[in-house]
Design an enzyme around this catalytic site. Structure first.
Site, PDB file in Angstrom:
ATOM      1  N   ALA A  16      18.512 -16.967  12.628  1.00 41.86           N
ATOM      2  CA  ALA A  16      17.821 -18.219  12.945  1.00 41.86           C
ATOM      3  C   ALA A  16      17.585 -18.442  14.441  1.00 41.86           C
ATOM      4  O   ALA A  16      16.558 -18.991  14.846  1.00 41.86           O
ATOM      5  CB  ALA A  16      18.598 -19.396  12.367  1.00 41.86           C
TER       6      ALA A  16
ATOM      7  N   CYS B 192      -1.421 -23.091  -9.791  1.00 39.80           N
ATOM      8  CA  CYS B 192      -2.382 -22.003 -10.002  1.00 39.80           C
ATOM      9  C   CYS B 192      -3.521 -22.507 -10.887  1.00 39.80           C
ATOM     10  O   CYS B 192      -3.377 -23.515 -11.583  1.00 39.80           O
ATOM     11  CB  CYS B 192      -1.653 -20.859 -10.691  1.00 39.80           C
ATOM     12  SG  CYS B 192      -2.667 -19.470 -11.165  1.00 39.80           S
TER      13      CYS B 192
ATOM     14  N   GLN C 101      16.589 -12.469   8.963  1.00 42.94           N
ATOM     15  CA  GLN C 101      16.975 -13.445   7.943  1.00 42.94           C
ATOM     16  C   GLN C 101      15.993 -14.613   7.947  1.00 42.94           C
ATOM     17  O   GLN C 101      16.122 -15.547   7.181  1.00 42.94           O
ATOM     18  CB  GLN C 101      18.396 -13.959   8.222  1.00 42.94           C
ATOM     19  CG  GLN C 101      19.442 -12.854   8.225  1.00 42.94           C
ATOM     20  CD  GLN C 101      20.814 -13.352   8.665  1.00 42.94           C
ATOM     21  OE1 GLN C 101      21.544 -13.965   7.899  1.00 42.94           O
ATOM     22  NE2 GLN C 101      21.171 -13.089   9.901  1.00 42.94           N
TER      23      GLN C 101
ATOM     24  N   HIS D 189      15.428 -12.596   3.562  1.00 47.59           N
ATOM     25  CA  HIS D 189      15.336 -13.855   2.819  1.00 47.59           C
ATOM     26  C   HIS D 189      13.907 -14.194   2.414  1.00 47.59           C
ATOM     27  O   HIS D 189      13.595 -15.347   2.115  1.00 47.59           O
ATOM     28  CB  HIS D 189      15.979 -14.988   3.628  1.00 47.59           C
ATOM     29  CG  HIS D 189      17.460 -14.796   3.827  1.00 47.59           C
ATOM     30  ND1 HIS D 189      18.176 -15.372   4.833  1.00 47.59           N
ATOM     31  CD2 HIS D 189      18.362 -14.051   3.112  1.00 47.59           C
ATOM     32  CE1 HIS D 189      19.456 -15.015   4.743  1.00 47.59           C
ATOM     33  NE2 HIS D 189      19.590 -14.208   3.717  1.00 47.59           N
TER      34      HIS D 189
ATOM     35  N   ASN E 103      23.991 -13.835  21.275  1.00 48.22           N
ATOM     36  CA  ASN E 103      24.067 -15.091  20.532  1.00 48.22           C
ATOM     37  C   ASN E 103      24.709 -16.156  21.408  1.00 48.22           C
ATOM     38  O   ASN E 103      25.530 -15.846  22.260  1.00 48.22           O
ATOM     39  CB  ASN E 103      24.900 -14.900  19.253  1.00 48.22           C
ATOM     40  CG  ASN E 103      24.631 -15.974  18.223  1.00 48.22           C
ATOM     41  OD1 ASN E 103      23.482 -16.318  17.960  1.00 48.22           O
ATOM     42  ND2 ASN E 103      25.677 -16.519  17.647  1.00 48.22           N
TER      43      ASN E 103
HETATM   44 ZN    ZN Z   1      -1.303 -18.564 -12.709  1.00 52.44          ZN
END
Ligand code: ZN
Length: 238
Positions: free
Chosen positions: A23, A149, A102, A120, A212
């Site tokens: 992050a 959709c 990540q 991720h 970090n």
């Molecule tokens: Zn669909």
């Protein structure tokens, strides 16, 4: 030699570098870490972010999920920082084999990186849960309430939610790259998120570098630990 000079020397020496980011790489681009304890989310949302971003919550309450998701995960206007840009340079000159991240914001690809393993997932891939049709990131963020959709199914981002497993192919490629690397740079992650954090244990190379701003579990066995701002560190490398 100071720490940055050491890092530069090792980068110059290495030919198979793997970058493992968290992050902190994105916060340097102005993207908030939803795990950070700034209290913002708790005030505005009736559930903690970890609960909203879970598979169960998505299935039971997609409307509330998307309210949070569109509000907090829409990072389309964010730009790559010095770290992203430097990694592109390293990849182009053949020193960097891959970026393992990540983060889900796609900033490494936006900067120009090719070999990126997104542990991720990513906000850029979205699929209908019913017919499997692909949708663009804009279709999701611009939709009203729940993105649907044309077949009527709900569109789900290919982001790994809590309770969901990581993609096996991505895990395999990440571990394989780490095990072959001669240098591993771990940046912007305190290595608290399992299982992603456990992959660095496969490293058998020469230099393990941690960049970090807080302590990580790898500090004890790292070859070099730099507790500095990511942008500042990568700005100085060449
Ligand atoms: Zn669909």
């Amino acid at each position: 030699m100071n720490k940055l000079e050491t890092l530069q020397k090792w980068i110059n020496e290495s030919n198979n570098i793997v970058f493992f980011g968290g992050a902190g790489v994105s916060t340097a681009s102005g993207i908030k870490d939803f795990r950070s304890k700034d209290g913002l989310y708790n005030m505005k949302y009736p559930y903690p972010p970890e609960e909203i971003l879970s598979h169960t919550f998505f299935m039971n309450n997609p409307k509330e999920f998307y309210k949070f998701y569109k509000d907090k995960m829409n990072t389309l206007d964010k730009q790559p920082n010095e770290c992203h840009k430097y990694l592109v340079k390293l990849e182009r000159c053949g020193k960097l084999s891959c970026v393992i991240t990540q983060n889900i914001d796609g900033l490494h690809q936006k900067a120009g990186s090719i070999n990126v393993y997104e542990l991720h997932g990513t906000i850029y891939k979205n699929k209908c849960m019913k017919c499997g049709k692909d949708y663009k990131v804009e279709d999701v963020f611009k939709s009203k309430d729940i993105p649907k959709c044309s077949c009527g199914g709900i569109i789900k981002p290919e982001v790994v939610l809590y309770e969901e497993p990581l993609n096996e192919d991505t895990i395999y490629k990440s571990i394989n790259s780490i095990s072959k690397a001669d240098m591993l740079i771990v940046a912007g992650t305190s290595l608290k998120v399992y299982p992603a954090s456990s992959y660095i244990n496969y490293f058998r190379g020469k230099y393990l570098v941690v960049i970090n701003n807080e302590k990580t579990i790898a500090d004890n066995y790292a070859s070099l630990v730099i507790n500095e701002d990511i942008n500042e560190v990568f700005k100085k490398l060449r």
